[in-house]
Write a protein that holds these residues in place. Structure first.
Motif, PDB file in Angstrom:
ATOM      1  N   TRP A 197       0.813  -1.212   0.000  1.00 34.58           N
ATOM      2  CA  TRP A 197       0.000   0.000   0.000  1.00 34.58           C
ATOM      3  C   TRP A 197       0.854   1.272   0.000  1.00 34.58           C
ATOM      4  O   TRP A 197       0.585   2.216  -0.750  1.00 34.58           O
ATOM      5  N   GLU A 209       3.590   1.896  -1.242  1.00 34.27           N
ATOM      6  CA  GLU A 209       4.322   2.153  -2.483  1.00 34.27           C
ATOM      7  C   GLU A 209       3.421   2.575  -3.642  1.00 34.27           C
ATOM      8  O   GLU A 209       3.919   2.933  -4.714  1.00 34.27           O
ATOM      9  N   LEU A 210       2.119   2.552  -3.432  1.00 36.06           N
ATOM     10  CA  LEU A 210       1.179   2.771  -4.537  1.00 36.06           C
ATOM     11  C   LEU A 210       0.860   4.253  -4.725  1.00 36.06           C
ATOM     12  O   LEU A 210       0.813   5.026  -3.772  1.00 36.06           O
ATOM     13  N   SER A 211       0.597   4.600  -6.001  1.00 38.83           N
ATOM     14  CA  SER A 211       0.144   5.956  -6.306  1.00 38.83           C
ATOM     15  C   SER A 211      -1.333   6.088  -5.936  1.00 38.83           C
ATOM     16  O   SER A 211      -2.000   5.099  -5.628  1.00 38.83           O
ATOM     17  N   GLU A 217      -3.420   3.978  -8.283  1.00 32.81           N
ATOM     18  CA  GLU A 217      -3.250   2.550  -8.006  1.00 32.81           C
ATOM     19  C   GLU A 217      -4.008   2.150  -6.744  1.00 32.81           C
ATOM     20  O   GLU A 217      -4.639   1.083  -6.684  1.00 32.81           O
ATOM     21  N   ARG A 218      -3.977   3.008  -5.739  1.00 31.48           N
ATOM     22  CA  ARG A 218      -4.725   2.734  -4.509  1.00 31.48           C
ATOM     23  C   ARG A 218      -6.230   2.686  -4.790  1.00 31.48           C
ATOM     24  O   ARG A 218      -6.938   1.795  -4.305  1.00 31.48           O
ATOM     25  N   LEU A 265      -7.159  -0.588  -6.540  1.00 32.80           N
ATOM     26  CA  LEU A 265      -7.128  -1.740  -5.637  1.00 32.80           C
ATOM     27  C   LEU A 265      -8.327  -1.729  -4.698  1.00 32.80           C
ATOM     28  O   LEU A 265      -8.938  -2.783  -4.450  1.00 32.80           O
ATOM     29  N   LYS A 267       0.018  -7.876  -9.688  1.00 33.30           N
ATOM     30  CA  LYS A 267       0.800  -6.644  -9.552  1.00 33.30           C
ATOM     31  C   LYS A 267       0.687  -6.202  -8.100  1.00 33.30           C
ATOM     32  O   LYS A 267      -0.141  -6.727  -7.345  1.00 33.30           O
ATOM     33  N   LYS A 268       1.462  -5.226  -7.720  1.00 34.11           N
ATOM     34  CA  LYS A 268       1.380  -4.735  -6.341  1.00 34.11           C
ATOM     35  C   LYS A 268       0.005  -4.163  -6.026  1.00 34.11           C
ATOM     36  O   LYS A 268      -0.411  -4.150  -4.864  1.00 34.11           O
ATOM     37  N   ASN A 269      -0.683  -3.728  -7.062  1.00 35.77           N
ATOM     38  CA  ASN A 269      -1.985  -3.096  -6.861  1.00 35.77           C
ATOM     39  C   ASN A 269      -3.127  -3.851  -7.524  1.00 35.77           C
ATOM     40  O   ASN A 269      -4.208  -3.319  -7.706  1.00 35.77           O
TER      41      ASN A 269
END
Length: 506
Positions: free
Chosen positions: A23, A25-27, A30-31, A34, A215-217
Motif C-alpha cells: 500500500w 508504495e502505490l500511487s 493505483e490505490r 485496488l 501486480k502490487k496493486n
C-alpha cells in the motif's frame, strides 16, 4: 468506494491481509483501483472460496474417480437424431421451431468470456477471421445467421419477429466486444436486441489458500467458467429481460464453433415437441478415446463426464448395433426453457460443482518482484454450463452431424486439431456440398470444369472454393433456384448481390 480501513477489515475477515502489503508504495490511482477491486469481494464468500479451492485441489490430487459402474447412456426415447430421422419428422420439428421463433419466444445466448490466447491473439475469439474469401469474423457470421433465421420465420408466418442475442462476456472481453459491434453497426442487427453482460471474476488462489497478486496493486482474477452464466443471469437481470420480451426458450452456445446454427429451428422444435426443459446437441464420438466429454446418466442423473474420467474398456463398449455405447459427444450447444433457468438460479446455483484447474500464473513475491513460475502455482476454480443437466425434469439429447454443425476454433495453425485452417475448411467444404446439392457445377478461372467431389476429408481443401453468405442461405435452403445447372467460377463468394445477379440470368 470503500476506505482503506474498510478494505483492511474485509481482508482480515477473509484471512487475506497480504493484499495490502504494498500500500505505501502505490500511487493515488493505483490505490483507488485496488480499493475498487476489494470492494467487489464479499469477505465471507472470499474466505469460503479460498478454503474450497485448497480443499478441492487436495481432493483432485488424490482422487481415483471411477464412474464407470454408475454410468448409463441416454435412453433412446430421449434422443433425437438428424441422421436417423426421416424428412417428414425433421420438417415437423423445423416447422415447430420456426413457429416459436415467429412468436418471439426464442433467444440465443453466446458464451464469449474467453480470449484468443491459444490462437496467439489478445482479442476475443469472436473477432477472429479464419481467412474466408469474405474476410468475415465469427461474430459477423453468427449475426447474419440470426438475421436469416428471423427472415425464414417471418416469410413462413407473415409476421415480423426478433431473436434477441444475449452475449456473456468477461472483464477481458466486454470492452473490445462492445466496441467491435459498434464499429461494425452491429452487423445489421438492432442494437437494442443485442444484450451484452459480464460474468463474475474470481480471485486466483495459491496452494496455501492465499489470493495471488499479479501486480502490487492488482489481484489475479479469472472468469468463473462458462457455468458462471447462472450467477450472471441473476446479477444482470437477464431472465427479467427475457420475460419482458416474451422469450420462453434459449439456445446457448460457445463462440468458437464456426458451424453453429443459431436458434436452430429443428433443435428448438424437437425440444419443444418433447416438452423438454433442458437439451443438449451431441455428435457421435469419432473414436472411443476421443478427448471429448460424454453426455450420459450417472446414478440416474444427466451430466457430462470428461473423457479422462472414463476407463478405456468402458469407452470401447458397443451396443447391439455395433455402435459405441457412450457415443454422445458434448459440443457445448444447449437448449433451456426460461422456467428451467429460473429454477436453477433460484434453487440450485449454489449446488453447482466447482471444477479445479491448476495453472501457472505470474505473481508478485513478498519483495515486490514479478515472478513467472516454471511450474503450476495457482488454483483456479470454475463452473461448467452443463452441470445443471442434473436438475432437469425432462432432459433430451439431439444428435447432429459433426461435418455439418461442429468445427471449433481453439488452437493456432500448426496444432493438429481445431485451428483456423480446419475451421475454414469445414465451412468451405459445407458450402461446396450445398452448391453441388443445389445442382451447381464449378469451373476454374480458365473456365475448365472442376470434377465434383461430394465427400471431402477433414484434412483436405474442397475441389472448388465456395462461400455462401448466411444472408443468402441459413443451412443450404433456397439455393437450387440460384445454382441449378449453373457453371460457377471458383473462387465464389455468394452474397446477396451475387444472388440477385444469378436470379437475373435465369
Amino acid at each position: 468506494m470503500i476506505s482503506f480501513e474498510e478494505a483492511k477489515a474485509r481482508l482480515e475477515t477473509a484471512g487475506q491481509s497480504h493484499v495490502l502489503q504494498f500500500w505505501a508504495e502505490l500511487s493515488a490511482d493505483e490505490r483507488s483501483g485496488l480499493l475498487e477491486e476489494i470492494s467487489q469481494l464479499e469477505p465471507k464468500e472470499l474466505l469460503e472460496h479460498c478454503r474450497a479451492a485448497v480443499a478441492a485441489a487436495s481432493r483432485q490430487s488424490r482422487a481415483d474417480v471411477r464412474l464407470d459402474a454408475r454410468m448409463e447412456p441416454v435412453a433412446p426415447e430421449f434422443i433425437g437424431s438428424v441422421r436417423k430421422s426421416d424428412k417428414e419428422t425433421l420438417q415437423m420439428w423445423n416447422d415447430e421451431g420456426l413457429l416459436q421463433i415467429s412468436q418471439n419466444r426464442v433467444a440465443v445466448l453466446l458464451l464469449a468470456g474467453g480470449q484468443g490466447t491459444r490462437l496467439g491473439v489478445s482479442y476475443p475469439k469472436g473477432m477472429y477471421n479464419v481467412g474466408l474469401p469474405s474476410g468475415k469474423t465469427l461474430y459477423q457470421i453468427q449475426a447474419e445467421r440470426i438475421q436469416k433465421v428471423q427472415e425464414l420465420a417471418t416469410q413462413k408466418h407473415g409476421c415480423m419477429c426478433t431473436v434477441p442475442w444475449y452475449i456473456m462476456t468477461s472483464e477481458f472481453t466486454l470492452g473490445p466486444t462492445e466496441q467491435f459491434f459498434k464499429d461494425n453497426a452491429y452487423f445489421g442487427l438492432c442494437p437494442s436486441n443485442v444484450v451484452m453482460f459480464e460474468q463474475r471474476m474470481i480471485p486466483a488462489v495459491d496452494f496455501d489458500g492465499k489470493v495471488i497478486l499479479e501486480k502490487k496493486n492488482k489481484i489475479a482474477m479469472a472468469p468463473d467458467g462458462n457455468g458462471g452464466l447462472y450467477r450472471a443471469l441473476v446479477d444482470n437481470k437477464i431472465l427479467e429481460d427475457m420475460e419482458r420480451r416474451g422469450v420462453e426458450y434459449l439456445h446457448v452456445y460457445c463462440v468458437d464453433n464456426i458451424l453453429v446454427k443459431l436458434a436452430d429451428p429443428i433443435f428448438i422444435g424437437f425440444c419443444v415437441n418433447k416438452g423438454a426443459d433442458c437439451g443438449a446437441k451431441v455428435v457421435n464420438k469419432a473414436y472411443p478415446a476421443e478427448p471429448v466429454g460424454v453426455v450420459c446418466r450417472v446414478d440416474g442423473l444427466y451430466q457430462v463426464i470428461e473423457y479422462s474420467e472414463i476407463q478405456p474398456e468402458t469407452a470401447e463398449l458397443r451396443d447391439l448395433r455395433g455402435e459405441l455405447l457412450f457415443s454422445a459427444g458434448n459440443i457445448c450447444n444447449h437448449f433451456f426453457s426460461r422456467g428451467f433457468l429460473q429454477k436453477v438460479t433460484t434453487n440450485f446455483e449454489g449446488q453447482l460443482k466447482q471444477h479445479v484447474a491448476i495453472k501457472k500464473v505470474p505473481f508478485v513475491d513478498e519483495e515486490g518482484n514479478l515472478v513467472k513460475p516454471t511450474k503450476p502455482n495457482c488454483i483456479k476454480m470454475e463452473k461448467f454450463v452443463f452441470d445443471v443437466f442434473q436438475f432437469s425434469k425432462k432432459f433430451v439429447a439431439f444428435e447432429v452431424l459433426r461435418e455439418e454443425e461442429f468445427s471449433p476454433l481453439k488452437n493456432a495453425d500448426g496444432a493438429p486439431l481445431d485451428t483456423p485452417t480446419s475451421a475454414r475448411r469445414s465451412l468451405l467444404s459445407q458450402h461446396y456440398r450445398w452448391a453441388l446439392g443445389a445442382g451447381g457445377n464449378f469451373t476454374d478461372e480458365q473456365d475448365k470444369s472442376i470434377t465434383s467431389k461430394h465427400s471431402v476429408a477433414l484434412n483436405e481443401e474442397p475441389p472448388a472454393i465456395c462461400e455462401i453468405s448466411p444472408l443468402v442461405s441459413y443451412f443450404g435452403e433456397g439455393l437450387e433456384k440460384l445454382l441449378k445447372q449453373k457453371n460457377l467460377k471458383s473462387p465464389l463468394y455468394l452474397d446477396v448481390n451475387e444472388a440477385k445477379n444469378l436470379l437475373q440470368t435465369i
